[in-house]
Write an enzyme that holds these catalytic residues in place. Structure first.
Site, PDB file in Angstrom:
ATOM      1  N   HIS A 685      72.557  43.338  36.702  1.00 34.14           N
ATOM      2  CA  HIS A 685      73.549  43.889  37.634  1.00 34.14           C
ATOM      3  C   HIS A 685      73.591  43.041  38.908  1.00 34.14           C
ATOM      4  O   HIS A 685      72.691  42.265  39.189  1.00 34.14           O
ATOM      5  CB  HIS A 685      73.196  45.336  38.001  1.00 34.14           C
ATOM      6  N   ASP A 687      73.959  43.578  43.134  1.00 35.15           N
ATOM      7  CA  ASP A 687      73.786  44.614  44.161  1.00 35.15           C
ATOM      8  C   ASP A 687      75.021  44.656  45.061  1.00 35.15           C
ATOM      9  O   ASP A 687      75.653  43.625  45.320  1.00 35.15           O
ATOM     10  CB  ASP A 687      72.551  44.323  45.026  1.00 35.15           C
ATOM     11  N   HIS A 737      70.830  39.958  38.317  1.00 32.20           N
ATOM     12  CA  HIS A 737      69.400  40.105  38.029  1.00 32.20           C
ATOM     13  C   HIS A 737      69.122  41.408  37.303  1.00 32.20           C
ATOM     14  O   HIS A 737      69.970  42.312  37.262  1.00 32.20           O
ATOM     15  CB  HIS A 737      68.580  40.051  39.321  1.00 32.20           C
ATOM     16  N   ARG A 747      55.104  51.738  38.578  1.00 35.58           N
ATOM     17  CA  ARG A 747      55.440  50.701  39.547  1.00 35.58           C
ATOM     18  C   ARG A 747      56.395  51.282  40.587  1.00 35.58           C
ATOM     19  O   ARG A 747      57.355  51.985  40.244  1.00 35.58           O
ATOM     20  CB  ARG A 747      56.098  49.517  38.839  1.00 35.58           C
TER      21      ARG A 747
END
Length: 756
Positions: A685, A687, A737, A747
């Site tokens: 995608h 941002d 990314h 995480r």
């Protein structure tokens, strides 16, 4: 006939001219040798004021004889009412042995509240210029009998009324004046001298006058507004601006003793612009020469919810002082802080000589708690010093206790200030009602433009007191309670104005009025070193899980120390960052503590979004590329987070994307949680940002396996995120990314889409 008249007139003129220009005309009297000046003063105790008086006298090499030392004071409470007759009686006795010394000049002055600003030569020269046998100090206020005002000789200019705190005259004349004394010790000395002066016959017989224009004597009572410090290339002088005079003797009579203390910080040679502090290294204690360090009781006071309390205790722990010589007394008035104290005690229970805690269940007032702390030292004969410190003091100087002990003062505090503000732990002056007033030098002291050790009227938050002082001058046990004053103000007022009964085991009613003159203990502040700062406790909200996170506005320095990575500044000094992929920059920004507390805060909130497309938190209610996250707005941290971006991300942006000036604004600020069970990865995608930051909040391998980020355009992956480090990369067009799968554990990352 006209010729005879001319001759007569001419002869008269010749006689006149001869008398004017004759070498036999009267000359100015020879200067009085300074050896012919004797200073007589009365002091029954060696108070701080007396020691200061003697220090100024010794500086100018005055010959001083002290009368009454060691005797019981019976002269009344001269600081508040009539009295002082005992001074005249002692002077009368001393003058009996000096009465025949016709060329001896006697200077009789007070000592507890008086300093010299000039030397014997100057005072003798001015006395000669006055051309009288006896000279009294003058003031603008009449005391003690206002009804006598009309009997005073009128003066065209200057002070009209007599003050008995300063008298200078030839010994035979002084003797004849004081020999008339036949009153009681607690009768008023000033009234005695006044009645003699107001008698025209005695005034003429003794050739008396007043120092109307303060050439020699400067009484401060009623004259503070006309007195200033005069800084020159040599020593500092006191200048009377009303008469343009430089008085030699400065007397802090009445309620002006605090102003005298201020003047005494400079006069005669305590501090000047050329040499700074002249007395700071006088009578210091050399700790390296002692067989062992003194014992110190540390009194810690937590009276309200206080940010960064664990850090406060860590600084206490890291003081450079033998821990077996430190005993700790803690008064905690806040239930919220019990967990912090308990944790510190469990980790360090065997570090200090002793560790005593009085908690909120005792329901002690601040005054009672502070009295208790002092009492612990007062009752312990081995307690050499009492170090009182409030929880809002961040000592950054590990040598603080040593440096204060070395200065060898009865009460001394280190200067601490509120970051970037003029708020500090001392006042340079007091208003008429006893509250804060700004002294002329306050700002310069706070900003350390004038460095030294300063006699001040009020201090708070942190100070060191000698144990011997607590067992002697401050032996009463209720110093922190006085009228409606807060505890610190009560202590300072009691120390400044301390007056005690005669030294009798049980004073009788008839001796109750027999009080010593005020023998206040001087309080000092030192700014010779950078000691630390005061943190703000205002607006400290303890409703969060980790409340210090919200202190970025109120206490930015402490926030930065706790939450910003220790290597952050190296980004700018050493180019301490990496570029693992094109235009992807990697740099340290958060400390371990920041990462842990942000994660704890989010888990404490607990309402993770679940990674669904439907999202009411955003405009339109639909998220194209959803993550399992919590927004900063949801925990009320949005303003703080945006400030963090402006303060710590924007400078990095300017460094790596040269020429781009970010607004430091972001609509989407959130913490993402990746787990194999809920959401393990994020599909490719872009941002919705000009650039994005992505901060790793925990450790790979120990907290999770897998994870990382892949940039498709460059076929570049970063698979080893470092805790506290941030990626910064462009958000649109070039940097498609994806989030690589987290294969085990959990995480956490903090993400912001900046400049959308």
């Amino acid at each position: 006939m006209e010729y005879l008249k001319f001759c007569f007139v001419f002869s008269c003129w010749i006689k006149f001219a001869s008398s004017v220009y004759s070498t036999d005309a009267p000359k100015s009297p020879a200067p009085i040798p300074k050896e012919k000046l004797l200073v007589l003063t009365v002091a029954t105790e060696e108070t701080d004021g007396f020691r200061r008086f003697m220090q100024s006298a010794n500086y100018f090499n005055y010959t001083v004889k002290v009368l009454g030392m060691g005797e019981a004071w019976k002269g009344g409470d001269v600081g508040r009412s009539i009295g002082g007759g005992q001074k005249v009686k002692l002077l009368k006795k001393a003058m009996e042995d000096l009465a025949d010394q016709e060329d001896l000049v006697v200077l009789s002055v007070d000592s507890y509240d008086l300093i010299f600003a000039g030397g014997p030569e100057e005072i003798l020269r001015k006395f000669q210029q006055a051309n009288h046998k006896v000279l009294f100090a003058a003031e603008g206020l009449i005391w003690p009998d206002k009804r006598l005002a009309d009997k005073y000789p009128s003066v065209r200019s200057g002070k009209r009324y007599l003050n008995s705190g300063g008298i200078i005259g030839y010994a035979p004349y002084i003797n004849r004046i004081v020999s008339q004394w036949n009153l009681h010790d607690n009768d008023d000395d000033q009234l005695f001298y006044t009645k003699i002066y107001l008698d025209p016959l005695q005034r003429e017989t003794f050739n008396m006058t007043l120092d109307h224009k303060c050439q020699i004597f400067q009484n401060l009572n009623g004259a503070v507004d006309e007195v200033l410090l005069k800084f020159g290339t040599g020593r500092v002088r006191v200048r009377n601006t009303a008469y343009d005079s430089l008085p030699v003797v400065v007397h802090g009579n009445g309620n002006t003793k605090m102003y005298l203390n201020y003047l005494g910080n400079y006069v005669p040679n305590a501090w000047n612009y050329e040499h700074g502090c002249s007395h700071c290294d006088d009578d210091v204690v050399d700790l390296s020469q002692l067989k062992e360090y003194p014992n110190v009781l540390v009194g810690v006071f937590i009276e309200q919810p206080t940010p960064f309390l664990p850090e406060f205790f860590q600084r206490l722990l890291t003081l450079d002082y033998p821990k077996d010589k430190l005993k700790v007394f803690v008064h905690n008035n806040e239930v919220y802080h019990e967990k912090h104290i308990q944790r510190f005690w469990e980790e360090n229970r065997n570090v200090f000589g002793s560790f005593k805690v009085v908690g909120p269940e005792e329901n002690l007032s601040q005054g009672e708690a502070r009295n208790m702390g002092m009492d612990l030292c007062r009752k312990d004969a081995t307690c050499d010093y009492y170090f009182s410190i409030d929880s809002d003091v961040m000592l950054t100087n590990r040598q603080t206790v040593k440096l204060l002990i070395e200065q060898n003062r009865k009460i001394i505090g280190p200067l601490v200030t509120r970051h970037s503000k003029l708020w500090s732990n001392f006042w340079g002056a007091l208003s008429l009602d006893g509250y804060y007033a700004r002294s002329e030098d306050y700002v310069d002291i706070v900003q350390r433009k004038r460095v030294g050790v300063w006699n001040i009227p009020y201090m708070a938050h942190v100070y060191l007191v000698k144990g011997s002082v607590l067992r002697n001058e401050l032996k009463e046990r209720n110093y922190f309670v006085l009228e409606k004053l807060d505890p610190d103000m009560a202590l300072c007022r009691n120390a400044r104005e301390m007056t005690s009964h005669r030294e009798k085991d049980s004073p009788s009613p008839e001796s109750f009025h027999m009080l010593r003159p005020p023998k206040g203990v001087f309080m000092y502040i030192t700014n010779r070193h950078d000691f630390g700062r005061l943190i703000s406790t205002a607006n400290y909200n303890i409703s969060h899980y980790n409340n210090d996170l919200w202190q970025i506005f109120e206490n930015p320095v402490d926030w930065k120390e706790k939450y910003i990575h220790p290597n952050y500044t190296r980004i700018f000094t050493e180019n301490f960052l990496e570029q693992p992929c094109p235009d992807v920059f990697w740099f340290p920004v958060f400390s371990e503590k920041a990462c842990d507390e942000i994660v704890e805060e989010m888990e404490h909130y607990g309402s993770w979004s679940g990674g669904k497309h439907e999202d009411k938190r955003i405009a339109g209610g639909y998220e194209t590329v959803p993550t399992d996250d919590i927004h900063m707005k949801q925990i009320g941290f949005d303003k703080e987070w945006l400030h963090f971006i402006r303060e710590f991300i924007s400078p990095v942006t300017l460094k790596v994307f040269s020429g781009y000036y970010t607004k430091g604004y972001a609509l989407m600020n959130f913490v993402v949680k990746y787990t194999p069970e809920r959401q393990a990865y994020l599909r490719p995608h872009h941002d919705s940002s000009t650039f994005t930051i992505n901060i790793a909040l925990n450790n790979k391998d120990s907290d999770f396996q897998g994870g990382g980020c892949r940039f498709h355009r460059y076929n570049c992956s970063i698979e080893s995120p470092r805790k506290g480090w941030s990626f910064m990369h462009p958000g649109r067009l070039t940097h498609l990314h994806e989030g690589l799968p987290t294969t085990n554990g959990t995480r956490y990352i903090a993400v912001s889409f900046i400049d959308p």
